[in-house]
Design a protein around this motif. Sequence first.
Motif, PDB file in Angstrom:
ATOM      1  N   UNK A 215       6.438   4.429  15.542  1.00 51.61           N
ATOM      2  CA  UNK A 215       7.365   4.601  16.649  1.00 51.61           C
ATOM      3  C   UNK A 215       7.774   3.286  17.316  1.00 51.61           C
ATOM      4  N   UNK A 216       6.864   2.317  17.360  1.00 53.83           N
ATOM      5  CA  UNK A 216       7.134   1.091  18.107  1.00 53.83           C
ATOM      6  C   UNK A 216       7.393  -0.127  17.232  1.00 53.83           C
ATOM      7  N   UNK A 217       6.992  -0.057  15.951  1.00 51.10           N
ATOM      8  CA  UNK A 217       7.105  -1.245  15.095  1.00 51.10           C
ATOM      9  C   UNK A 217       7.904  -0.991  13.811  1.00 51.10           C
ATOM     10  N   UNK A 218       8.576   0.132  13.719  1.00 55.29           N
ATOM     11  CA  UNK A 218       9.474   0.377  12.593  1.00 55.29           C
ATOM     12  C   UNK A 218       8.811   0.532  11.242  1.00 55.29           C
ATOM     13  N   UNK A 219       7.558   0.996  11.215  1.00 56.68           N
ATOM     14  CA  UNK A 219       6.856   1.123   9.939  1.00 56.68           C
ATOM     15  C   UNK A 219       7.088   2.486   9.277  1.00 56.68           C
ATOM     16  N   UNK A 220       7.962   3.280   9.847  1.00 51.39           N
ATOM     17  CA  UNK A 220       8.254   4.574   9.224  1.00 51.39           C
ATOM     18  C   UNK A 220       8.999   4.388   7.895  1.00 51.39           C
ATOM     19  N   UNK A 221       9.719   3.265   7.783  1.00 51.21           N
ATOM     20  CA  UNK A 221      10.488   2.991   6.567  1.00 51.21           C
ATOM     21  C   UNK A 221      10.181   1.578   6.065  1.00 51.21           C
ATOM     22  N   UNK A 222      10.215   1.420   4.734  1.00 50.52           N
ATOM     23  CA  UNK A 222      10.042   0.092   4.127  1.00 50.52           C
ATOM     24  C   UNK A 222      11.346  -0.683   4.248  1.00 50.52           C
ATOM     25  N   UNK A 223      11.256  -1.913   4.642  1.00 47.95           N
ATOM     26  CA  UNK A 223      12.448  -2.745   4.797  1.00 47.95           C
ATOM     27  C   UNK A 223      12.820  -3.455   3.504  1.00 47.95           C
ATOM     28  N   UNK A 224      11.822  -3.673   2.639  1.00 49.43           N
ATOM     29  CA  UNK A 224      12.052  -4.384   1.390  1.00 49.43           C
ATOM     30  C   UNK A 224      11.438  -3.594   0.235  1.00 49.43           C
ATOM     31  N   UNK A 225      11.821  -3.908  -0.982  1.00 49.74           N
ATOM     32  CA  UNK A 225      11.326  -3.210  -2.158  1.00 49.74           C
ATOM     33  C   UNK A 225      10.169  -3.964  -2.792  1.00 49.74           C
ATOM     34  N   UNK A 226       9.312  -3.205  -3.479  1.00 49.44           N
ATOM     35  CA  UNK A 226       8.192  -3.808  -4.183  1.00 49.44           C
ATOM     36  C   UNK A 226       6.897  -3.697  -3.401  1.00 49.44           C
ATOM     37  N   UNK A 227       5.787  -3.565  -4.136  1.00 48.84           N
ATOM     38  CA  UNK A 227       4.482  -3.394  -3.506  1.00 48.84           C
ATOM     39  C   UNK A 227       4.088  -4.616  -2.678  1.00 48.84           C
ATOM     40  N   UNK A 228       4.365  -5.794  -3.187  1.00 53.39           N
ATOM     41  CA  UNK A 228       3.983  -7.018  -2.480  1.00 53.39           C
ATOM     42  C   UNK A 228       4.714  -7.146  -1.148  1.00 53.39           C
ATOM     43  N   UNK A 229       6.008  -6.878  -1.155  1.00 54.24           N
ATOM     44  CA  UNK A 229       6.796  -7.014   0.067  1.00 54.24           C
ATOM     45  C   UNK A 229       6.471  -5.900   1.059  1.00 54.24           C
ATOM     46  N   UNK A 230       6.174  -4.712   0.536  1.00 59.72           N
ATOM     47  CA  UNK A 230       5.750  -3.626   1.424  1.00 59.72           C
ATOM     48  C   UNK A 230       4.420  -3.968   2.087  1.00 59.72           C
ATOM     49  N   UNK A 231       3.536  -4.615   1.331  1.00 56.53           N
ATOM     50  CA  UNK A 231       2.246  -5.038   1.892  1.00 56.53           C
ATOM     51  C   UNK A 231       2.446  -6.085   2.981  1.00 56.53           C
ATOM     52  N   UNK A 232       3.408  -6.994   2.777  1.00 59.38           N
ATOM     53  CA  UNK A 232       3.693  -8.004   3.791  1.00 59.38           C
ATOM     54  C   UNK A 232       4.156  -7.361   5.092  1.00 59.38           C
ATOM     55  N   UNK A 233       5.022  -6.355   4.988  1.00 60.13           N
ATOM     56  CA  UNK A 233       5.506  -5.667   6.179  1.00 60.13           C
ATOM     57  C   UNK A 233       4.362  -4.977   6.926  1.00 60.13           C
ATOM     58  N   UNK A 234       3.476  -4.327   6.175  1.00 62.03           N
ATOM     59  CA  UNK A 234       2.345  -3.616   6.782  1.00 62.03           C
ATOM     60  C   UNK A 234       1.392  -4.594   7.460  1.00 62.03           C
TER      61      UNK A 234
END
Length: 254
Positions: A215-234
């Motif tokens: 709700x506060x940090x936009x983690x409901x959706x992935x901003x970039x593609x790929x496991x590595x980039x998704x891990x960076x966002x998390x």
Amino acid sequence: MKETKEIRQSTTDPDCGFMSRENKQEMFCYLDHRTTDMKFNIITDSYVTPGNVHDSVPYLSRLDRQTERFGFKVEAVALDSGYLTNPICKGLHDRNIYGVIAHRRYHPTKGLFPKWKFTYDRERDLYICPNKQELVYRTTTREGYREYKSDPKKCSQCPLLKECTRSKNKQKVVTRHVWEEHKEKVRLNRLSPSGKVLYKYRKEKVERSFADSKELHGLRYCRLRGLRKASEQVLLTAACQNMKKIATYLAKQG
């Protein structure tokens, strides 16, 4: 001949997995496997996997990583029902960790007795059916399940046969994992006074942490593609949440 298995794969992001769970939307996604501490709700670990990886698969390895890297002396853990598996219950016992895991609701075959209707006699190592007949141990499968089977001659004359089994040879088979005693211990932990208090904190800690991320940090959706980039966002999201928690705590301390 080996059976072929069909696996759904995204054409835009092959790294993600197709999640199909009861009462949840089917979709291609990633999963954030997160651990928080009970006192300050600091995120101590956040690990990303494709959406088709079950929650219980990476749990023990991530628990060991935290204890080895940070020197945590973990006394107890509170987990949801997805982690109620024999390997995790056995792993917590081996690590001398008090485990509290939510009850998992199983759906037995309609019209047949559920497994809990069969009483296990620990001293004699056998099951007793609702009609007071004994199911004795026969063999252990490669998956680690002990099979207890009834006497087909007695079952053929049983008035509860239609509610007990639909097997052609009129024989009932009940399975019990070799680590089942550890799962039973975890169930007792959940019902204990300390277990109820500990599990109550779970929704206030880790569930709150997930909610803030979405709700506060936009983690409901992935901003970039790929496991590595998704891990960076998390990981960046977790770092921001931790900084806010630490800043709030220091502000309260003056």
